[in-house]
Design an enzyme around this catalytic site. Structure first.
Site, PDB file in Angstrom:
ATOM      1  CG  HIS A 133       4.402 -17.339  18.650  1.00 57.67           C
ATOM      2  ND1 HIS A 133       5.202 -16.927  19.685  1.00 57.67           N
ATOM      3  CD2 HIS A 133       5.013 -18.399  18.106  1.00 57.67           C
ATOM      4  CE1 HIS A 133       6.267 -17.717  19.751  1.00 57.67           C
ATOM      5  NE2 HIS A 133       6.172 -18.613  18.810  1.00 57.67           N
ATOM      6  CD  GLU A 167       3.096 -14.252  21.087  1.00 58.54           C
ATOM      7  OE1 GLU A 167       2.065 -14.929  21.196  1.00 58.54           O
ATOM      8  OE2 GLU A 167       4.221 -14.757  20.905  1.00 58.54           O
ATOM      9  CB  CYS A 211       5.882 -21.119  21.048  1.00 56.18           C
ATOM     10  SG  CYS A 211       6.755 -21.937  19.729  1.00 56.18           S
ATOM     11  CB  ILE A 238       7.597 -19.188  15.032  1.00 59.44           C
ATOM     12  CG1 ILE A 238       6.607 -18.160  14.452  1.00 59.44           C
ATOM     13  CG2 ILE A 238       9.043 -18.839  14.672  1.00 59.44           C
ATOM     14  CD1 ILE A 238       6.639 -16.807  15.136  1.00 59.44           C
ATOM     15  NE  ARG A 239      13.196 -21.254  15.397  1.00 57.74           N
ATOM     16  CZ  ARG A 239      13.057 -20.075  14.791  1.00 57.74           C
ATOM     17  NH1 ARG A 239      12.885 -20.012  13.488  1.00 57.74           N
ATOM     18  NH2 ARG A 239      13.067 -18.962  15.471  1.00 57.74           N
ATOM     19  CB  SER A 244      11.695 -24.521  25.726  1.00 54.16           C
ATOM     20  OG  SER A 244      12.250 -25.503  24.869  1.00 54.16           O
ATOM     21  N   GLY A 260      10.236 -18.422  22.541  1.00 57.68           N
ATOM     22  CA  GLY A 260      11.667 -18.140  22.516  1.00 57.68           C
ATOM     23  C   GLY A 260      12.361 -19.471  22.333  1.00 57.68           C
TER      24      GLY A 260
HETATM   25  N1  GLN Z   1      11.628 -24.365  19.184  1.00 53.19           N
HETATM   26  C1  GLN Z   1      11.590 -23.535  20.353  1.00 53.19           C
HETATM   27  C2  GLN Z   1      11.881 -24.337  21.625  1.00 53.19           C
HETATM   28  O1  GLN Z   1      12.149 -25.498  21.582  1.00 53.19           O
HETATM   29  C3  GLN Z   1      10.249 -22.847  20.494  1.00 53.19           C
HETATM   30  C4  GLN Z   1      10.060 -21.837  19.387  1.00 53.19           C
HETATM   31  C5  GLN Z   1       9.196 -20.685  19.767  1.00 53.19           C
HETATM   32  O2  GLN Z   1       8.943 -20.419  20.949  1.00 53.19           O
HETATM   33  N2  GLN Z   1       8.779 -19.935  18.778  1.00 53.19           N
HETATM   34  O3  GLN Z   1      11.853 -23.788  22.684  1.00 53.19           O
END
Ligand code: GLN
Length: 208
Positions: free
Chosen positions: A177, A179, A82, A140-141, A52, A50
């Protein structure tokens, strides 16, 4: 009697449902955890992906920061993906202003380490600790683990050696991820750690 392991998914923000589904498919009794009493009722926890800094703020607002830190110190198995990995790291290289982590993993992570050009990508990773075929990993990011300190071990690296999965005792963290790609072995490992801990606690209680 064999009871299903009771595992919580921290449900303040992020991809809670995807984790709950994988855990339920693996036979866990899954609980959405938002409050300290809900945390107290589980034997393991997933911290989802998500954002952080948002999860950190909400955890403090909901009075969850201290209970989670205590549970980690007490040896509760926790798996962070993540943003969840960022929250388990002892240090963030580039946190948002005032951003805190729960800590527990003796690592330094860098958020959004692949830059805005490379928002997301998928690769196959060999993860010796899991055995079997490579892990198909979705980033993902994603954060990177920049430093692996004493007590923590790297479980997976990219081809260029950068670390994307770590373990320290009962704590697991992945930059990616599992999941979302149908990969269940990290969650299965978490459930093994939960079962071990529950039987150890039971044996200790029985011994009085
Ligand atoms: N870039 C998000 C963060 O700094 C992490 C991205 C993710 O959980 N998919 O929390």
């Amino acid at each position: 009697m064999v009871t299903a392991p009771r595992v919580g998914v921290l449900a303040l923000q992020g991809d809670v449902r995807e984790h709950a589904r994988v855990l339920a498919d693996l036979g866990a009794d899954v609980v959405a955890v938002r409050r300290p009493d809900e945390l107290a009722a589980v034997d393991g926890l997933v911290i989802p992906g998500g954002e952080s800094s948002v999860i950190d703020k909400l955890a403090r607002a909901f009075g969850m920061r201290h209970p989670i830190r205590e549970a980690i110190a007490d040896g509760m198995p926790v798996y962070g993906t993540c943003a969840g990995l960022i929250l388990l790291a002892d240090r963030i290289a580039d946190g948002a202003p005032g951003q805190q982590t729960f800590g527990g993993l003796a690592v330094t992570v860098r958020r959004n380490a692949f830059g805005s050009q490379v928002d997301s990508f998928e690769v196959d990773l060999d993860v010796e600790a899991l055995g079997g075929p490579p892990v198909h990993a979705a980033f993902i990011r994603a954060p990177l683990v920049e430093e692996v300190g004493p007590g923590a071990e790297a479980l997976a690296t990219l081809d260029d050696g950068r670390v994307v999965a770590v373990r320290q005792g009962a704590l697991l963290g992945t930059s990616f991820h599992p999941e979302v790609t149908g990969e269940r072995r990290f969650h299965a490992l978490l459930l093994d750690l939960v079962r071990e801990r529950v039987s150890r606690t039971r044996a200790r209680d029985a011994a009085g």
